[in-house]
Design an enzyme around this catalytic site. Structure first.
Site, mmCIF file in Angstrom:
data_model
loop_
_atom_site.group_PDB
_atom_site.id
_atom_site.type_symbol
_atom_site.label_atom_id
_atom_site.label_comp_id
_atom_site.label_asym_id
_atom_site.label_seq_id
_atom_site.Cartn_x
_atom_site.Cartn_y
_atom_site.Cartn_z
ATOM 1 N N GLN A 111 0.837 -1.200 0.000
ATOM 2 C CA GLN A 111 0.000 0.000 0.000
ATOM 3 C C GLN A 111 0.873 1.251 0.000
ATOM 4 O OE1 GLN A 111 -2.000 0.631 3.723
ATOM 5 N NE2 GLN A 111 -3.725 1.688 2.811
ATOM 6 N N SER A 114 0.879 6.610 2.632
ATOM 7 C CA SER A 114 1.523 7.607 3.494
ATOM 8 C C SER A 114 2.785 8.176 2.860
ATOM 9 C CB SER A 114 1.875 6.995 4.843
ATOM 10 O OG SER A 114 0.713 6.639 5.556
ATOM 11 N N GLU A 234 -9.062 -1.588 5.901
ATOM 12 C CA GLU A 234 -7.790 -1.727 6.612
ATOM 13 C C GLU A 234 -8.004 -1.716 8.112
ATOM 14 O OE1 GLU A 234 -3.380 0.403 6.726
ATOM 15 O OE2 GLU A 234 -5.117 1.560 6.058
ATOM 16 N N GLU A 367 -5.396 9.539 16.903
ATOM 17 C CA GLU A 367 -5.992 10.881 16.939
ATOM 18 C C GLU A 367 -6.986 11.074 15.789
ATOM 19 O OE1 GLU A 367 -2.297 10.750 19.189
ATOM 20 O OE2 GLU A 367 -2.797 10.154 17.141
#
Length: 397
Positions: A111, A114, A234, A367
């Protein structure tokens, strides 16, 4: 289709394909073609169009017969993230090309989401895909950028990739979703050594990497919408997997408690029981979530399960180290490894403690998950977002 009928179909398949006398890959390919791979997928794509709830009975019947599996821990990104996205957003040609070798494990997936400057705020990603012409004269995209924290990139053939195709649009709107062939020129995979001493992850550099337009999932500029399918699956894959009671981190702690009675002190029993109950509640919540998913796509509830999983793992591993005292400070092996999956139960307490720190980062930071839970589950007002309507190219970086 009733459970008895489904398991009867498995028995017929096993009678025609003896697990002991059939090559592993041939067996897995035949199982896929018979619709007994993931039974909830459509006929012709490894399934029978049934409910997801039917899958455990099929898997149990194959396991009882000693049949080979597809090593799901090693190909979890393909199974849990790429496959549902390809099924929902891919063309018929893409599904036929990618799903079978993905399920059999012939082709490993990773993947590429990021980036160094776009982790929690994934929509701020800067990897660029520009229209171009390939070596064979076909229409496609030339991609440049850097991705980070990419599990299995060093073994993968394919990657699901998010790239920015229009910097003049706001950050959520100018993204397109691709499948990238990691064997193409310009792909550079480098290991990232983590706090455990291992390198599960990689950083991936993309330099003028060619991607045919036929490898695009969804429309141009619809990448964020397509990515939601991947991200929701995911989070369920990480925190909502089917596990028996006392599996994973809480199982390791429970064994330590039973085998080392001399470690027990005042208050430790109560602390253990609170963690055990929380782990069991989380396991049952994940079971309920999977049952809810049987009739549809994952929702924001998967974020809550993944958030609880991360927090509990860190609490359990921390308590185990406190319980062990000086013994908990030892570490089994600092040798550089490149594991294909995380092994909670067969590693040292020190490893479990260090590795659990990553649980609140991978699959969406805790978060960000709290924001999703607040807004989409609890219905609380969203946080102010000053950059929502600003073109990506005008955002400060």
């Amino acid at each position: 289709m009733q459970t008895d009928e489904l398991t009867g179909r498995v028995r017929e398949f096993l009678a025609a394909h003896d697990p002991a006398g059939t090559q592993r890959l041939d067996f897995l390919r035949a199982r896929f073609d018979a619709g007994l791979a993931w039974v909830s997928f459509p006929v012709g794509l490894g399934g029978l169009g049934l409910s997801r709830a039917a899958q455990p009975a099929v898997d149990a019947a194959f396991a009882a017969a000693g049949a080979p599996d597809n090593d799901p821990l090693s190909i979890g990104i393909g199974l849990g993230m790429a496959a549902p996205t390809i099924l929902r957003h891919g063309t018929d040609e893409q599904r036929q090309r990618w799903l079978r070798p993905l399920w059999t494990g012939e082709e490993v997936w990773c993947q590429l989401f990021s980036e160094p400057g776009a982790g929690s705020d994934l929509a701020a990603l800067g990897t660029r895909a520009v229209r171009g012409t390939g070596p064979d004269g076909t229409d496609g995209w030339i991609v440049n950028g850097q991705k980070v924290w990419t599990s299995m990139a060093h073994q993968a053939r394919w990657a699901i990739l998010l790239a920015r195709t229009d910097p003049d649009l706001p950050k959520h709107q100018g993204i397109t979703y691709f499948v990238c062939d990691l064997t193409h020129p310009g792909v550079d995979v480098r290991p990232l050594r983590q706090i455990t001493g291992e390198a599960e992850f990689n950083e991936v550099f993309l330099t003028d990497v060619w991607i045919p337009d036929g490898y695009r999932l969804g429309g141009v500029g619809e990448g964020w919408r397509v990515a939601q399918t991947t991200l929701m699956n995911e989070r369920v894959a990480i925190g909502g997997g089917a596990v028996p009671r006392e599996a994973g981190m809480i199982g390791a702690l429970s064994r330590t408690w039973r085998e080392r009675p001399e470690l027990r002190g005042p208050g430790t029993h109560d602390a253990l029981m609170k963690l055990w109950v929380a782990a069991e509640a989380g396991r049952l919540a994940a079971t309920r979530l999977r049952e809810q998913l049987a009739a549809g796509q994952p929702g924001a509830e998967g974020s809550a399960v993944k958030y609880a999983f991360a927090r509990l793992n860190q609490e359990v591993s921390g308590f185990e180290l406190e319980l062990l005292g000086a013994d908990g400070l030892t570490y089994d092996d600092w040798t550089m490894r490149r594991p294909s999956h995380v092994d909670w139960e067969n590693r040292s307490p020190g490893y479990r403690y260090l590795r659990a720190k990553g649980n609140s980062i991978e699959g969406g930071t805790s978060e960000i998950l709290c924001n999703i839970i607040a807004e989409r589950v609890l219905g609380l007002p969203p946080e102010p977002r000053a950059d929502k309507d600003v073109a990506w190219k005008d955002l400060p970086r």
